[in-house]
Design a protein around this motif. Structure first.
Motif, PDB file in Angstrom:
ATOM      1  N   VAL A 176      39.844  35.047  44.682  1.00  0.00           N
ATOM      2  CA  VAL A 176      38.624  34.464  44.138  1.00  0.00           C
ATOM      3  C   VAL A 176      38.888  34.074  42.686  1.00  0.00           C
ATOM      4  O   VAL A 176      39.252  34.929  41.862  1.00  0.00           O
ATOM      5  N   ASP A 177      38.711  32.803  42.371  1.00  0.00           N
ATOM      6  CA  ASP A 177      38.869  32.317  41.004  1.00  0.00           C
ATOM      7  C   ASP A 177      37.703  32.837  40.169  1.00  0.00           C
ATOM      8  O   ASP A 177      36.555  32.435  40.363  1.00  0.00           O
ATOM      9  N   VAL A 178      38.004  33.733  39.237  1.00  0.00           N
ATOM     10  CA  VAL A 178      36.954  34.322  38.400  1.00  0.00           C
ATOM     11  C   VAL A 178      37.221  34.021  36.921  1.00  0.00           C
ATOM     12  O   VAL A 178      36.840  34.790  36.039  1.00  0.00           O
ATOM     13  N   SER A 179      37.844  32.876  36.663  1.00  0.00           N
ATOM     14  CA  SER A 179      38.228  32.537  35.295  1.00  0.00           C
ATOM     15  C   SER A 179      37.036  32.531  34.345  1.00  0.00           C
ATOM     16  O   SER A 179      37.167  32.867  33.164  1.00  0.00           O
ATOM     17  N   ALA A 225      41.876  35.870  38.536  1.00  0.00           N
ATOM     18  CA  ALA A 225      41.420  35.950  39.925  1.00  0.00           C
ATOM     19  C   ALA A 225      41.288  37.406  40.328  1.00  0.00           C
ATOM     20  O   ALA A 225      41.914  38.297  39.747  1.00  0.00           O
ATOM     21  N   GLU A 226      40.448  37.643  41.330  1.00  0.00           N
ATOM     22  CA  GLU A 226      40.422  38.930  42.009  1.00  0.00           C
ATOM     23  C   GLU A 226      40.967  38.725  43.412  1.00  0.00           C
ATOM     24  O   GLU A 226      40.654  37.728  44.075  1.00  0.00           O
ATOM     25  N   ALA A 227      41.809  39.666  43.852  1.00  0.00           N
ATOM     26  CA  ALA A 227      42.549  39.521  45.101  1.00  0.00           C
ATOM     27  C   ALA A 227      42.003  40.476  46.158  1.00  0.00           C
ATOM     28  O   ALA A 227      41.647  41.623  45.857  1.00  0.00           O
ATOM     29  N   TYR A 228      41.977  39.988  47.385  1.00  0.00           N
ATOM     30  CA  TYR A 228      41.397  40.759  48.485  1.00  0.00           C
ATOM     31  C   TYR A 228      42.239  40.642  49.746  1.00  0.00           C
ATOM     32  O   TYR A 228      42.968  39.658  49.949  1.00  0.00           O
ATOM     33  N   VAL A 229      42.075  41.638  50.594  1.00  0.00           N
ATOM     34  CA  VAL A 229      42.398  41.492  52.007  1.00  0.00           C
ATOM     35  C   VAL A 229      41.088  41.165  52.706  1.00  0.00           C
ATOM     36  O   VAL A 229      40.159  41.976  52.708  1.00  0.00           O
TER      37      VAL A 229
END
Length: 256
Positions: A176-179, A225-229
């Protein structure tokens, strides 16, 4: 993104550390987000003198303030004892009740296993207990009309959650782009004042949070970014090809 998103966290402050920037983006774009916090937070902090009830009261207030900073208005506290969370039927039933009550399309929660590669703080026993209980509540409990008949008697009909997003501690497949929201995440974490030692610089101590978001952003070409499964849990979850391997270009291109 449309529909409602639920964040289920083990402790007050876990939602902000794990998902804060994503939550800020969701609410900013008009998505309703609800928090469910599993424990009372009574073991948080380094001061042994306050009572468990006093610590919980402070932490509940801090959690509400942090949620409000991210645009979240509804916070549910399940009240299980901090440090004693287990993925048992009691927790599964409590989470199922909230899933059926709020009927989210997406649930964000903890990684359900201990990570041997991330710092040990990512693997608090309450975290992976919460993650396992939430996934079990998503499937099969929340959708099964025969599970917990007392919930049906309360008017809480079965509900199918379409997706679960877990922190990308291993093989993330969704970024998720959280810039625009990194600062909001830090501001929300700072609402948890009781969790910082008296003589520390809270902002400096959170440098690793920003570094982690910057590292995630490098995979998909954005600042943060925040990274997820990302797990498909809906009615058609078994259909279609398996997800791309996490080290492939296709996986790294998945970005919202």
């Amino acid at each position: 993104m449309t529909g409602r998103v639920m964040v289920v966290a083990a402790h007050p402050d876990d939602a902000e550390f794990s998902f804060g920037a994503t939550v800020a983006r969701l609410t900013d774009e008009g998505t309703e987000v609800v928090y469910v916090v599993c424990t009372d937070g009574s073991l948080g902090g380094s001061n042994p003198r306050p009572s468990a009830d006093d610590v919980s009261a402070v932490r509940y207030a801090e959690q509400r303030a942090a949620a409000a900073a991210l645009g979240v208005h509804d916070v549910v506290f399940l009240g299980f004892r901090d440090g004693e969370l287990t993925a048992d039927v009691a927790l599964r039933r409590a989470v199922t009740r909230q899933i059926r009550r709020w009927r989210p399309g997406i649930v964000l929660t903890h990684w359900p296993q201990r990570s041997l590669t991330f710092p040990i703080g990512a693997s608090h026993p309450d975290h992976f207990a919460a993650g396992e209980a939430v996934l079990s509540a998503i499937y099969p409990d929340a959708r099964n009309p025969r599970a917990y008949p007392d919930l049906l008697a309360d008017g809480l009909e079965p509900h199918v959650v379409e997706e679960a997003w877990l922190p990308g501690l291993r093989e993330p497949n969704h970024f998720v782009d959280v810039s625009r929201y990194a600062d909001r995440k830090i501001e929300a974490i700072l609402q948890h004042k009781s969790q910082f030692t008296e003589h520390s610089d809270p902002v400096a101590s959170l440098g690793w949070v920003r570094d982690r978001m910057r590292h995630n952003g490098s995979y998909v070409g954005c600042d943060y970014a925040e990274a997820y499964v990302r797990i498909q849990t809906g009615s058609n979850a078994g259909a279609g090809p398996p997800p791309a391997p996490a080290d492939s270009a296709a996986a790294h291109s998945l970005r919202w």
